[in-house]
Design a protein around this motif. Sequence first.
Motif, short mmCIF file in Angstrom:
data_model
loop_
_atom_site.label_atom_id
_atom_site.label_comp_id
_atom_site.label_asym_id
_atom_site.label_seq_id
_atom_site.Cartn_x
_atom_site.Cartn_y
_atom_site.Cartn_z
N GLY A 147 33.03 2.48 -21.52
CA GLY A 147 32.49 1.28 -20.89
C GLY A 147 31.08 0.99 -21.34
N ILE A 148 30.29 2.06 -21.51
CA ILE A 148 28.92 1.90 -22.01
C ILE A 148 28.96 1.41 -23.45
N ALA A 149 29.82 2.02 -24.27
CA ALA A 149 29.92 1.64 -25.68
C ALA A 149 30.39 0.20 -25.83
N SER A 190 30.20 -3.02 -21.22
CA SER A 190 30.58 -3.51 -19.90
C SER A 190 29.77 -2.78 -18.82
N ILE A 191 29.15 -1.67 -19.20
CA ILE A 191 28.18 -0.98 -18.35
C ILE A 191 26.92 -0.86 -19.20
N ARG A 192 25.79 -1.24 -18.65
CA ARG A 192 24.56 -1.29 -19.44
C ARG A 192 23.46 -0.39 -18.87
N LEU A 234 20.54 6.06 -20.95
CA LEU A 234 20.96 6.71 -22.18
C LEU A 234 19.86 7.59 -22.74
N ASP A 235 20.27 8.76 -23.19
CA ASP A 235 19.35 9.74 -23.75
C ASP A 235 18.75 9.20 -25.04
N GLY A 248 33.98 -5.92 -27.22
CA GLY A 248 33.99 -5.62 -25.79
C GLY A 248 35.28 -5.03 -25.28
N ARG A 249 36.15 -4.55 -26.17
CA ARG A 249 37.38 -3.92 -25.70
C ARG A 249 37.58 -2.57 -26.38
N PRO A 250 37.26 -1.51 -25.65
CA PRO A 250 37.40 -0.16 -26.23
C PRO A 250 38.84 0.26 -26.37
#
Length: 134
Positions: free
Chosen positions: A32-34, A37-39, A86-87, A132-134
């Motif tokens: 989701g991060i990639a 959709s989650i930031r 994110l690291d 936007g679709r993993p």
Amino acid sequence: MFEPTGETMIIEIDFNSDEAIYIQLTNQIIMGIAADSIREGDSLPSVRQLAENIGINMHTVNKAYSVLKQEGFITVDRRRGAIIALDADKVRALEEMKKEFQVLLAKGRCKNISREEIHALIDEIYRDYESGRP
């Protein structure tokens, strides 16, 4: 299912999978991060809320959040809960990826998968994340 940025992110757990539920949850949040959709800065649902929404044990969600924290994807704030952070250590992340790729590429080579096929697969996955679709 939750709405960190106004969008709904659907978490799908396969209860028949051999993969542990906390790993499935961890991987879906990372995807989701990639997929954006989650930031960065978004809050994840509380452990209790996510467990109830998905229908899993709170300890399972807690374990997934612990892994995400350990791997540098989230921080835990007493007031806001789990937050995407994110690291910034890109060098360490690249080293970890290299180790994982070495094993994956060795498996592919044993199955006679060509360099071109691997590059095409990586390009396809990147296009999926960009759309936007993993």
